[in-house]
Scaffold this active site. Structure first.
Site: not given
Length: 247
Positions: A21, A116, A124, A149
């Protein structure tokens, strides 16, 4: 001369949105986070909506174009983590963030597990070809609202784990191994509410690690922790890691 060498414990650092942050990247899940202020925005990063609705994809690309993530620079907390690694202490970073700031600060890529994924690459959804996010955003700026793509014409997405997608099992397996092996586990800037990442803190504690939580708000794992730090991350984490580096 003594043949003894100083023992350097393996330090695992689980980092969440709070560490970034101060680099200008908003906390999407916090009390003032985007997902709470604008629930509709969550659709932009939900796999089912993204794959079936071209307008959601166009809005998602505009969001990526306007995001501060790729323009952000590491702050003192990221730099402190890299400094600890350079000091010779074995360090592994497990991050819930997709901003790549640990690597930019100097952490070797092989020592950072991105649970993540990363916002700095594009994937793609059909042929799995990877390319850079900067190139895709240049195409958006040039007038392609939903670039396809170049290899197969498939739908492109950021190389992040969207809502509705599973974590990479290899990355998660390695993160579990690190949590089980470390002697110090530091959870920083994370609410420890998103599974399975949050469970790594408990797993480390179960295997005998010293658990330290650096977060502004209480977490479900505070009672397990050996130390809880509520001070601002940008100053508290460098102080903590400098202490560890000093032994």
């Amino acid at each position: 001369m003594s043949s003894e060498t100083t023992h350097r414990p393996l330090v695992a650092i689980l980092s969440g949105a709070g560490i970034s942050t101060d680099s200008g990247i908003p906390d999407y899940r916090g009390p003032q986070g985007l997902w709470r202020r604008d629930p509709e925005a969550e659709k932009l990063v939900t796999y089912e909506y993204y794959m079936t609705d071209p307008e959601i994809r166009r809005r998602s690309w505009r969001m990526r174009r306007d995001s501060e993530t790729l323009r952000a620079r590491p702050n003192g907390a990221h730099e402190a983590v890299a400094r600890l690694e350079r000091s010779g202490v074995p360090v592994r970073v497990i991050t819930q963030n997709v901003d790549g700031l640990h690597q930019i600060a100097g952490m070797p890529t092989r020592k950072v597990l991105e649970l993540h994924g990363t916002a700095r690459a594009v994937l793609c959804t059909h042929c799995e070809a990877r390319s850079g996010m900067a190139e895709a955003l240049e195409r958006v700026a040039a007038g392609e609202p939903d670039p396809a793509c170049r290899e197969c014409g498939g739908i492109l997405k950021s190389a992040t784990v969207m809502f509705g997608e599973s974590l990479d099992p290899e990355v998660l397996t390695e993160a579990v191994a690190v949590a089980q092996a470390c002697e110090i586990f530091i959870a920083v800037g994370t609410s420890l509410q998103v599974q399975p990442a949050a469970s790594l803190a408990g797993l480390a504690a179960e295997h005998g690690a010293r658990l330290i939580i650096v977060n502004a708000e209480p977490t479900p794992y505070d009672e397990l922790a050996d130390e809880v730090v509520r001070e601002p991350i940008s100053t508290a984490l460098p102080d903590l890691l400098d202490r560890i580096a000093a032994g």
